[in-house]
Scaffold this motif. Structure first.
Motif, PDB file in Angstrom:
ATOM      1  N   GLN A 285       0.473  -4.649 -16.064  1.00  0.00           N
ATOM      2  CA  GLN A 285      -0.038  -3.298 -16.321  1.00  0.00           C
ATOM      3  C   GLN A 285      -0.221  -3.042 -17.813  1.00  0.00           C
ATOM      4  OE1 GLN A 285       2.941  -1.003 -14.245  1.00  0.00           O
ATOM      5  NE2 GLN A 285       1.672  -0.797 -12.393  1.00  0.00           N
TER       6      GLN A 285
ATOM      7  N   GLU B 120      -9.304  -1.152  -5.715  1.00  0.00           N
ATOM      8  CA  GLU B 120      -9.387   0.182  -5.110  1.00  0.00           C
ATOM      9  C   GLU B 120      -8.878   0.155  -3.670  1.00  0.00           C
ATOM     10  OE1 GLU B 120     -13.167   2.061  -5.433  1.00  0.00           O
ATOM     11  OE2 GLU B 120     -13.435   1.484  -7.541  1.00  0.00           O
TER      12      GLU B 120
ATOM     13  N   PHE C 176      -5.863  -4.716  -9.954  1.00  0.00           N
ATOM     14  CA  PHE C 176      -5.863  -3.264  -9.706  1.00  0.00           C
ATOM     15  C   PHE C 176      -7.053  -2.888  -8.820  1.00  0.00           C
ATOM     16  CE2 PHE C 176      -4.246  -4.117 -14.039  1.00  0.00           C
ATOM     17  CZ  PHE C 176      -2.905  -3.768 -13.836  1.00  0.00           C
TER      18      PHE C 176
ATOM     19  N   ASP D 271       0.843  -1.192   0.000  1.00  0.00           N
ATOM     20  CA  ASP D 271       0.000   0.000   0.000  1.00  0.00           C
ATOM     21  C   ASP D 271       0.884   1.250   0.000  1.00  0.00           C
ATOM     22  OD1 ASP D 271      -1.867   1.948   0.306  1.00  0.00           O
ATOM     23  OD2 ASP D 271      -2.939   0.973   1.951  1.00  0.00           O
TER      24      ASP D 271
ATOM     25  N   ARG E  87      -0.235   4.336  -0.675  1.00  0.00           N
ATOM     26  CA  ARG E  87      -1.015   5.547  -0.466  1.00  0.00           C
ATOM     27  C   ARG E  87      -0.526   6.211   0.820  1.00  0.00           C
ATOM     28  NH1 ARG E  87      -6.822   2.888  -0.524  1.00  0.00           N
ATOM     29  NH2 ARG E  87      -5.661   1.571   0.929  1.00  0.00           N
TER      30      ARG E  87
ATOM     31  N   SER F 279      -0.882   4.680  -4.783  1.00  0.00           N
ATOM     32  CA  SER F 279      -1.447   3.482  -5.397  1.00  0.00           C
ATOM     33  C   SER F 279      -1.178   2.245  -4.550  1.00  0.00           C
ATOM     34  CB  SER F 279      -0.842   3.273  -6.796  1.00  0.00           C
ATOM     35  OG  SER F 279       0.554   3.035  -6.693  1.00  0.00           O
TER      36      SER F 279
END
Length: 611
Positions: A144, A172, A170, A36, A38, A125
């Motif tokens: 990707q 959320e 991918f 993670d 983010r 992301s």
């Protein structure tokens, strides 16, 4: 439409190293975890943490590197610590520099620490982490670049499935796979597998058309065929009347009467000749006897190694063993193989090539080894399948799990059955003594039985005279000691009891085949599953209360992993990664329905694969 997307030339080597050949197959390699990246809005003990921080201090000790960060996104000071740092790690942290850093946050004595902080180039992301032969960053870029909803749809997947597969790679939010995602992985895996099976199938035109009087023949029989037999005959009739050579597998339970379906196929194929190959001389002879009884108007030949060579041109129906492969076979409209799993693929295929035909004959293969309904549906992508589940009469076989303490009453039962002129089969796991298996072998046990009983016969797989022994036992024997050589095919009308030693070592389908040797003519049958293992055996108990071969085949799947059809059999060992054909029958049905409705014909397929 279903087609396989053209893979980017520069990525083909990477696909090969992963062992996949399509975008769908690539999408099935789900991330093992996510990193993670983010920016964190709070610190959680023992969880990943991403900070936007300025390096305030760097202190190096002999065994660690300590960095003091000011985390702007958390508005607090946090200490980073790296144990046994490598030289390149030290250069990531320059005093006064601002950047993004990731690590595991821990609360230590009231102070927050970031364990093994790593400088990262970007945030915002979830980064998938894969366990594959490729380096993680290479695999990530490959996914990707290639996994898109549009790309997956172009290979034939439903849009809903494609979107769920995309979300697997991918998402959320981080977390375990959701039910829709797991469903999509199972659907896609079965879709890819069954599509590949369909693309392996070949269609060949044929000039042989069925025109035999099957209705008159069925009415002439002294008994009524079961509905399953009639349905299978109807499916074969449609096959043999078409423009393309039939390729069908007929699977019947033990004692389901597939011999009558074989003979009905011969009648249907008239006026053209039929050829049948059986795995043993005994089976071939049994089929020959039945054919003479129910097809009296036809000229029938039996071909074995003992048969003198001569022209077979004058016969309507030729029955034989693998000796047929070494004979000049005349033109035939129908080629059949009984107990097809007992022959190698090359042997089965060579029989169709040996006939003196201008166009392809129809091809039917028969098996008395039941398969689960789900496997039949998967198989049907490559070959048409008929199931004969019903039996002409209900077998009455009592099945019991027994141990050492049950041996005296077992002996009494054997004596009473022999007194009624019935026969007993005792199946041993070994021919010779073995230190690794805690059961007597045939060689060790035969002395006891031969001393205490008359008319004891012995045979096993390596016995060159086994067929002669079985024929002699059928006429004169009381007890037969054998290995699983008697598993399939042989008819022993007076056999009422089978004792299977070391039953827990055998698959349920094999146990069912052995149990199927008894009560062939409606006798009260008995099956004893002998085990040295203490405690209740769930698998054997489940088998004891189940009589349908098709239900047992499904049970067998639950107790072991499913295998790989593309390698020849679903029992060959490699399990599906996501799908479980013992549990996922509904998904298999959905995939089959989708393929039936959406399989597109490419020009290449139209030229030889699909009509």
């Amino acid at each position: 439409m279903t087609k396989q997307s053209q893979l980017p030339p520069e990525d083909i080597d990477k696909f090969h190293r992963l062992g996949v050949g399509s975008l769908t197959a690539l999408s099935l390699i789900a991330p093992a975890s996510f990193e993670d990246r983010r920016l964190s809005i709070e610190i959680v003990h023992n969880a990943s943490c991403v900070i936007d921080a300025t390096v305030e201090h760097v202190v190096r000790t002999p065994k660690s590197l300590k960095i003091t960060f000011f985390a702007h996104n958390l508005d607090s000071v946090i200490e980073g610590i790296i144990f046994h740092p490598k030289p390149y790690m030290i250069h990531q942290f320059s005093r006064g520099e601002r950047g993004f850093f990731s690590g595991k946050a821990v609360l230590e004595q009231g102070r927050w620490q970031l364990i093994h902080p790593l400088k990262i180039s970007a945030v915002g992301s979830l980064v998938p982490m894969y366990k594959t032969p490729l380096r993680v960053d290479v695999m990530r870029r490959l996914v990707q670049k290639n996994i898109t909803v549009a790309g997956l749809i172009s290979e034939g997947l439903p849009e809903k499935i494609a979107r769920e597969l995309f979300s697997v790679h991918f998402p959320e939010f981080p977390g375990p796979l959701s039910e829709p995602q797991l469903y999509a992985l199972k659907f896609a895996e079965l879709f890819e597998y069954m599509r590949r099976l369909r693309l392996k199938r070949r269609y060949h035109t044929t000039r042989y058309r069925a025109s035999g009087d099957i209705s008159g023949w069925i009415q002439s029989l002294p008994f009524e065929l079961t509905e399953d037999q009639k349905n299978a005959i109807g499916e074969i009739r449609r096959d043999l009347s078409g423009n393309y050579a039939s390729r069908r597998m007929i699977v019947g339970d033990v004692g389901s009467g597939k011999t009558m379906v074989i003979l009905a196929s011969v009648v249907l194929m008239r006026p053209y000749r039929s050829i049948l190959m059986a795995p043993t001389t005994i089976l071939a002879a049994q089929l020959y006897e039945e054919a003479q009884k129910f097809l009296p108007a036809l000229r029938i030949a039996l071909v074995t190694n003992a048969t003198k060579k001569g022209s077979l041109e004058g016969y309507d129906f030729i029955i034989g063993t693998h000796a047929l492969l070494h004979r000049d076979l005349p033109e035939a409209g129908l080629v059949m193989v009984d107990e097809q799993h007992r022959f190698g693929t090359a042997q089965r295929h060579s029989l169709t090539r040996l006939t003196d035909n201008e166009t392809s004959p129809h091809y039917l293969q028969f098996s008395a080894t039941p398969i689960p309904r789900t496997q039949a549906m998967i198989d049907s992508a490559h070959i048409d399948v008929s199931l004969i589940v019903q039996t002409p009469f209900t077998k009455n076989i009592a099945t019991r799990v027994i141990g050492k303490s049950d041996f005296p009453p077992l002996l009494e039962h054997i004596r009473s059955e022999i007194a009624l002129q019935h026969q007993v089969l005792i199946v041993y796991p070994l021919v010779e003594q073995s230190e690794s298996i805690n059961y007597q072998s045939i060689d060790e046990a035969r002395g006891y039985w031969e001393k205490n009983f008359e008319n004891v016969y012995v045979t096993h797989g390596k016995d060159k005279e086994k067929e002669a022994v079985l024929m002699a036992f059928r006429s004169h024997g009381s007890i037969l000691l054998a290995t699983t050589v008697v598993e399939v095919g042989i008819s022993l009308p007076n056999l009422s009891t089978v004792v299977i030693v070391g039953a827990e070592r055998l698959g349920l389908s094999t146990l069912h085949q052995l149990r199927g040797r008894v009560s062939r003519t409606g006798l009260q049958g008995y099956c004893y599953l002998y085990t040295n293992k203490s405690g209740k055996n769930e698998r054997l108990e489940a088998f004891s209360s189940c009589t349908s071969g098709f239900e047992i085949a499904a049970l067998d799947l639950k107790f072991r992993s499913s295998g790989d059809l593309l390698e020849g059999s679903i029992q060959s060992g490699r399990a599906f990664r996501w799908a479980d054909i013992a549990e996922d029958e509904e998904i298999v049905q959905e995939v089959k329905k989708w393929l039936d409705n959406n399989l597109a014909l490419t020009s290449h397929q139209e030229q030889g694969r699909l009509p």
